[in-house]
Design a protein around this motif. Structure first.
Motif: not given
Length: 343
Positions: A291-305
């Motif tokens: 859940s931390r990977i796909f709901q927190e880390w990945l969305p934020e990391s994709l948005d920021t580049g």
């Protein structure tokens, strides 16, 4: 009941059967995704050829899917992606032993909501489809190596990692996540991919085909004055990485995390522990980690580049019908690109 097309595996080593199957309704914690792009992985070929881990046939394989949300289950929270949203998800076919509703090789697939990430508009579906398996495997590798999500090293720590097979999808994900962890990143790849991997975050890249690659990496690490007692094997054989770890850690205590399955008769080197890449074993901890990977880390990391889809994708013509030949190509070896089918 409505139907949709699927590439169904009728038995180990058998050709995929393009057929219609009933479209399922989401379970309480599921999201139903209309697939627009599906990425192919080495695991898909292994499962299709051997039937490993598949409970019964017919089965539907595939892990990496990007598309639109069609419906959500009753217990999917309101802040999770809702119908109409662009998403990418990790279909759990492998973990659900080939259960047909949960394989990515079809037009409509169920994915647990904890493994679904909203997709920024600037990332295409084919690009996004390369993400789930690679990202989850990368973070599972760091967990296996004792560097879990949320860790961070400072330059003063001089903590390094070697990523063997850096141009693969898992390798490029490992490079990017290693950089975010503050690790000094060494990687191996064919020479034509070196510049690209350095752009992703690798400090230095070595030609894995060179006769003296083991000696070259050992000498470089020693010259750089860093500690390298962990290796992430994204693809390739164990022996070179084991030799590097043994040379750099004569007192032992080194660990190699292998994304490929480790054979029972795999070579062993004194002082080097080899572990198969794994998520936390405890079910509750595993759910929380995913859940931390796909709901927190990945969305934020994709948005920021801070994390970008990698490596470049090659789109195969033919939609689901292209999966059969695509997996044959995967078996033969793909360098520096990800094979994807569009629907």
């Amino acid at each position: 009941m409505s139907e949709h097309q699927a590439a169904v595996l009728v038995g180990p080593g058998q050709p995929f059967d393009l057929t219609n199957r009933p479209t399922p309704s989401p379970g309480p914690k599921d999201i139903l995704i209309q697939a627009k792009a599906i990425a192919l992985n080495p695991l898909d070929w292994v499962l299709s050829a051997t039937g490993y881990g598949i409970e019964s046939f017919p089965a539907v394989l595939g892990s990496d899917v990007a598309g639109f949300v069609v419906a959500v289950g009753a217990e999917v929270p309101a802040d999770a992606p809702q119908p109409g949203a662009r998403v990418v998800g990790m279909a759990p076919s492998f973990f659900f032993k080939g259960a047909p509703n949960y394989g990515a090789f079809q037009e409509l697939v169920l994915v647990p909501y904890i493994s679904v990430t909203p997709l920024p508009d600037f990332i295409t579906f084919p690009e996004a489809s390369s993400l789930p398996m690679a990202v989850q495997t990368a973070w599972a590798g760091w967990h296996t190596l004792g560097v879990p999500l949320g860790s961070h090293y400072s330059p003063a720590d001089k903590k390094a990692v070697l990523i063997w097979g850096g141009s693969s999808s898992v390798g490029t994900a490992a490079i990017q996540t290693a950089k975010s962890l503050g690790l000094v990143v060494y990687a191996t790849a064919s020479p034509q991919h070196h510049d690209y991997l350095q752009q992703l975050g690798a400090t230095k890249v070595f030609n894995y085909k060179a006769d003296d690659v083991v000696q070259e990496i050992v000498a470089t690490v020693q010259e750089d004055g860093v500690t390298l007692d962990i290796v992430f094997l994204a693809t390739g054989s164990l022996q070179p990485s084991q030799d590097i770890l043994a040379a750099l850690n004569p007192s032992g205590g080194a660990t190699l995390a292998s994304a490929p399955l480790v054979a029972a008769d795999a070579p062993q080197v004194e002082g080097v522990t080899v572990k198969f890449v794994m998520l936390p074993f405890d079910e509750q901890q595993q759910v929380a980690y995913v859940s931390r990977i796909f709901q927190e880390w990945l969305p934020e990391s994709l948005d920021t580049g801070d994390f970008v889809p990698s490596p470049p994708v090659q789109i195969l013509d033919g939609g689901l019908a292209a999966i059969q030949d695509g997996l044959t190509t995967v078996q033969q070896g793909v360098s520096g690109q990800k094979l994807v089918v569009e629907l």
